[in-house]
Design a protein around this motif. Structure first.
Motif, PDB file in Angstrom:
ATOM      1  N   PRO A  82     -19.573 -35.856  51.107  1.00 28.00           N
ATOM      2  CA  PRO A  82     -20.568 -36.612  52.494  1.00 28.00           C
ATOM      3  C   PRO A  82     -22.129 -36.882  52.054  1.00 28.00           C
ATOM      4  O   PRO A  82     -22.169 -36.927  51.246  1.00 28.00           O
ATOM      5  CB  PRO A  82     -21.103 -35.101  53.302  1.00 28.00           C
ATOM      6  CG  PRO A  82     -19.870 -34.279  52.401  1.00 28.00           C
ATOM      7  CD  PRO A  82     -19.530 -34.646  50.997  1.00 28.00           C
ATOM      8  N   SER A  83     -22.548 -38.500  53.242  1.00 29.50           N
ATOM      9  CA  SER A  83     -22.995 -38.867  52.743  1.00 29.50           C
ATOM     10  C   SER A  83     -24.567 -37.541  52.868  1.00 29.50           C
ATOM     11  O   SER A  83     -24.816 -37.138  53.970  1.00 29.50           O
ATOM     12  CB  SER A  83     -23.885 -39.796  54.116  1.00 29.50           C
ATOM     13  OG  SER A  83     -24.697 -40.369  54.333  1.00 29.50           O
ATOM     14  N   GLY A  84     -25.207 -38.418  51.908  1.00 33.36           N
ATOM     15  CA  GLY A  84     -26.509 -37.233  52.002  1.00 33.36           C
ATOM     16  C   GLY A  84     -26.575 -35.453  50.742  1.00 33.36           C
ATOM     17  O   GLY A  84     -27.283 -35.445  50.240  1.00 33.36           O
ATOM     18  N   LYS A  85     -25.455 -35.937  50.926  1.00 36.65           N
ATOM     19  CA  LYS A  85     -24.698 -34.845  49.511  1.00 36.65           C
ATOM     20  C   LYS A  85     -25.067 -35.128  48.149  1.00 36.65           C
ATOM     21  O   LYS A  85     -24.446 -35.733  47.964  1.00 36.65           O
ATOM     22  CB  LYS A  85     -23.925 -34.296  50.068  1.00 36.65           C
ATOM     23  CG  LYS A  85     -23.746 -33.112  51.471  1.00 36.65           C
ATOM     24  CD  LYS A  85     -24.768 -32.257  51.450  1.00 36.65           C
ATOM     25  CE  LYS A  85     -24.601 -31.871  53.152  1.00 36.65           C
ATOM     26  NZ  LYS A  85     -25.079 -30.833  53.664  1.00 36.65           N
ATOM     27  N   LYS A  86     -24.745 -33.663  47.471  1.00 33.36           N
ATOM     28  CA  LYS A  86     -24.681 -34.226  45.940  1.00 33.36           C
ATOM     29  C   LYS A  86     -23.572 -33.187  45.467  1.00 33.36           C
ATOM     30  O   LYS A  86     -23.304 -31.842  45.793  1.00 33.36           O
ATOM     31  CB  LYS A  86     -25.890 -33.040  45.194  1.00 33.36           C
ATOM     32  CG  LYS A  86     -26.046 -33.929  44.140  1.00 33.36           C
ATOM     33  CD  LYS A  86     -27.136 -33.324  43.917  1.00 33.36           C
ATOM     34  CE  LYS A  86     -28.796 -34.232  43.672  1.00 33.36           C
ATOM     35  NZ  LYS A  86     -29.952 -33.644  43.077  1.00 33.36           N
ATOM     36  N   VAL A  87     -22.815 -33.404  44.576  1.00 35.94           N
ATOM     37  CA  VAL A  87     -21.182 -32.454  44.133  1.00 35.94           C
ATOM     38  C   VAL A  87     -21.553 -32.840  42.916  1.00 35.94           C
ATOM     39  O   VAL A  87     -21.465 -34.500  41.504  1.00 35.94           O
ATOM     40  CB  VAL A  87     -19.998 -33.260  44.402  1.00 35.94           C
ATOM     41  CG1 VAL A  87     -18.941 -32.926  43.828  1.00 35.94           C
ATOM     42  CG2 VAL A  87     -19.790 -33.401  46.032  1.00 35.94           C
ATOM     43  N   LYS A  88     -20.749 -31.740  42.278  1.00 34.68           N
ATOM     44  CA  LYS A  88     -20.925 -31.589  40.169  1.00 34.68           C
ATOM     45  C   LYS A  88     -19.284 -30.750  40.051  1.00 34.68           C
ATOM     46  O   LYS A  88     -18.947 -30.436  40.695  1.00 34.68           O
ATOM     47  CB  LYS A  88     -22.214 -30.836  39.997  1.00 34.68           C
ATOM     48  CG  LYS A  88     -21.944 -30.737  38.876  1.00 34.68           C
ATOM     49  CD  LYS A  88     -23.431 -29.656  37.465  1.00 34.68           C
ATOM     50  CE  LYS A  88     -24.205 -29.801  37.770  1.00 34.68           C
ATOM     51  NZ  LYS A  88     -25.194 -29.226  37.292  1.00 34.68           N
ATOM     52  N   PHE A  89     -18.905 -32.092  39.769  1.00 42.23           N
ATOM     53  CA  PHE A  89     -17.015 -31.724  39.025  1.00 42.23           C
ATOM     54  C   PHE A  89     -17.575 -31.655  37.307  1.00 42.23           C
ATOM     55  O   PHE A  89     -18.090 -32.298  36.862  1.00 42.23           O
ATOM     56  CB  PHE A  89     -16.638 -31.656  39.859  1.00 42.23           C
ATOM     57  CG  PHE A  89     -16.798 -33.042  40.505  1.00 42.23           C
ATOM     58  CD1 PHE A  89     -15.303 -33.960  39.074  1.00 42.23           C
ATOM     59  CD2 PHE A  89     -17.285 -33.517  39.957  1.00 42.23           C
ATOM     60  CE1 PHE A  89     -15.190 -35.401  38.763  1.00 42.23           C
ATOM     61  CE2 PHE A  89     -16.935 -35.515  40.386  1.00 42.23           C
ATOM     62  CZ  PHE A  89     -16.077 -35.802  39.611  1.00 42.23           C
ATOM     63  N   ALA A  90     -16.393 -30.574  37.038  1.00 39.66           N
ATOM     64  CA  ALA A  90     -16.532 -31.243  35.325  1.00 39.66           C
ATOM     65  C   ALA A  90     -14.541 -31.878  35.379  1.00 39.66           C
ATOM     66  O   ALA A  90     -13.429 -30.906  35.953  1.00 39.66           O
ATOM     67  CB  ALA A  90     -16.047 -29.784  34.928  1.00 39.66           C
ATOM     68  N   PRO A  91     -14.306 -32.536  35.337  1.00 43.97           N
ATOM     69  CA  PRO A  91     -12.914 -33.242  35.070  1.00 43.97           C
ATOM     70  C   PRO A  91     -12.201 -32.855  34.259  1.00 43.97           C
ATOM     71  O   PRO A  91     -12.530 -32.412  33.448  1.00 43.97           O
ATOM     72  CB  PRO A  91     -12.984 -34.676  35.280  1.00 43.97           C
ATOM     73  CG  PRO A  91     -14.540 -34.820  34.711  1.00 43.97           C
ATOM     74  CD  PRO A  91     -15.021 -33.542  34.965  1.00 43.97           C
ATOM     75  N   GLN A  92     -11.371 -32.464  35.238  1.00 46.42           N
ATOM     76  CA  GLN A  92     -10.078 -32.094  33.304  1.00 46.42           C
ATOM     77  C   GLN A  92      -9.136 -32.927  32.795  1.00 46.42           C
ATOM     78  O   GLN A  92      -8.435 -33.821  33.262  1.00 46.42           O
ATOM     79  CB  GLN A  92      -8.966 -30.825  33.544  1.00 46.42           C
ATOM     80  CG  GLN A  92     -10.068 -29.481  34.673  1.00 46.42           C
ATOM     81  CD  GLN A  92     -10.792 -28.771  33.482  1.00 46.42           C
ATOM     82  OE1 GLN A  92     -10.044 -28.541  33.021  1.00 46.42           O
ATOM     83  NE2 GLN A  92     -12.315 -28.712  33.856  1.00 46.42           N
ATOM     84  N   LEU A  93      -9.523 -33.433  32.000  1.00 35.80           N
ATOM     85  CA  LEU A  93      -8.852 -35.317  31.001  1.00 35.80           C
ATOM     86  C   LEU A  93      -8.817 -34.153  28.897  1.00 35.80           C
ATOM     87  O   LEU A  93      -9.398 -33.855  28.847  1.00 35.80           O
ATOM     88  CB  LEU A  93     -10.490 -35.565  30.983  1.00 35.80           C
ATOM     89  CG  LEU A  93     -11.053 -36.353  31.876  1.00 35.80           C
ATOM     90  CD1 LEU A  93     -12.197 -36.907  31.966  1.00 35.80           C
ATOM     91  CD2 LEU A  93      -9.782 -37.153  33.088  1.00 35.80           C
ATOM     92  N   LYS A  94      -7.933 -35.448  28.864  1.00 36.09           N
ATOM     93  CA  LYS A  94      -7.626 -35.433  27.674  1.00 36.09           C
ATOM     94  C   LYS A  94      -7.405 -36.060  26.829  1.00 36.09           C
ATOM     95  O   LYS A  94      -7.328 -37.028  27.698  1.00 36.09           O
ATOM     96  CB  LYS A  94      -5.303 -34.833  27.351  1.00 36.09           C
ATOM     97  CG  LYS A  94      -6.095 -33.157  28.165  1.00 36.09           C
ATOM     98  CD  LYS A  94      -4.229 -32.880  28.469  1.00 36.09           C
ATOM     99  CE  LYS A  94      -3.706 -31.701  29.218  1.00 36.09           C
ATOM    100  NZ  LYS A  94      -3.066 -31.493  29.656  1.00 36.09           N
ATOM    101  N   LEU A  95      -7.984 -35.657  25.331  1.00 40.45           N
ATOM    102  CA  LEU A  95      -8.449 -37.274  25.087  1.00 40.45           C
ATOM    103  C   LEU A  95      -8.238 -36.898  23.360  1.00 40.45           C
ATOM    104  O   LEU A  95      -8.174 -36.474  22.861  1.00 40.45           O
ATOM    105  CB  LEU A  95     -10.202 -37.920  25.152  1.00 40.45           C
ATOM    106  CG  LEU A  95     -10.306 -38.731  24.023  1.00 40.45           C
ATOM    107  CD1 LEU A  95      -9.612 -39.677  24.645  1.00 40.45           C
ATOM    108  CD2 LEU A  95     -12.324 -38.816  24.323  1.00 40.45           C
TER     109      LEU A  95
END
Length: 144
Positions: A82-95
């Protein structure tokens, strides 16, 4: 008659307190260094007037063009920002090997943007901080 009262072993307590304080100072001083070795995380700070309704992260190889997106390495965030909010996440990726991490988002007006959030990585570790405003998108990379 009661038992005699024993005094506290100050020779043990004071050095223990000193060691704990020094340990806390060292931990908080080097916390950012330790973050570089954790799984890759993205923090999105939405300072724009619009909600972000779709967020995808993935891996690219080579010249970072969309045609070089690595197979099987796409992560879709399952919530809006949402506008004005902060979100932190750890994307599950494979490299396998080396590559770059991109972030693609769409706001509730239908405007999509594609940005590189980690220009080079071999280990998928560290952090990227993405700030979205009405005028621009800024990215701070701290990745390995």
């Amino acid at each position: 008659m009661g038992m005699p009262r024993r005094s506290l072993p100050w020779r043990i307590i004071i050095p223990t307190i000193i060691v704990i304080v020094i340990g806390l100072v060292v931990y908080f001083s080097f916390q950012n260094v330790f973050d570089l070795f954790r799984n890759f995380r993205v923090t999105i700070n939405n300072e724009s007037d619009y909600d972000i309704v779709s967020v995808k992260t993935g891996l690219e190889k080579g010249d970072n063009s969309k045609n070089n997106i690595e197979d099987g390495s796409l992560y879709i965030l399952q919530k809006d920002v949402p506008s004005g909010k902060k979100v932190k996440f750890a994307p599950q990726l494979k490299l396998s090997g080396e590559g770059a991490i991109y972030l693609e988002f769409t706001d509730n007006q239908g405007k999509s943007q594609h940005h590189t959030v980690c220009g080079y990585t071999e280990y998928l570790s560290g952090n990227s901080y993405v700030t979205i405003t009405n005028d621009k998108v800024s990215v701070v990379e701290e990745c390995m």
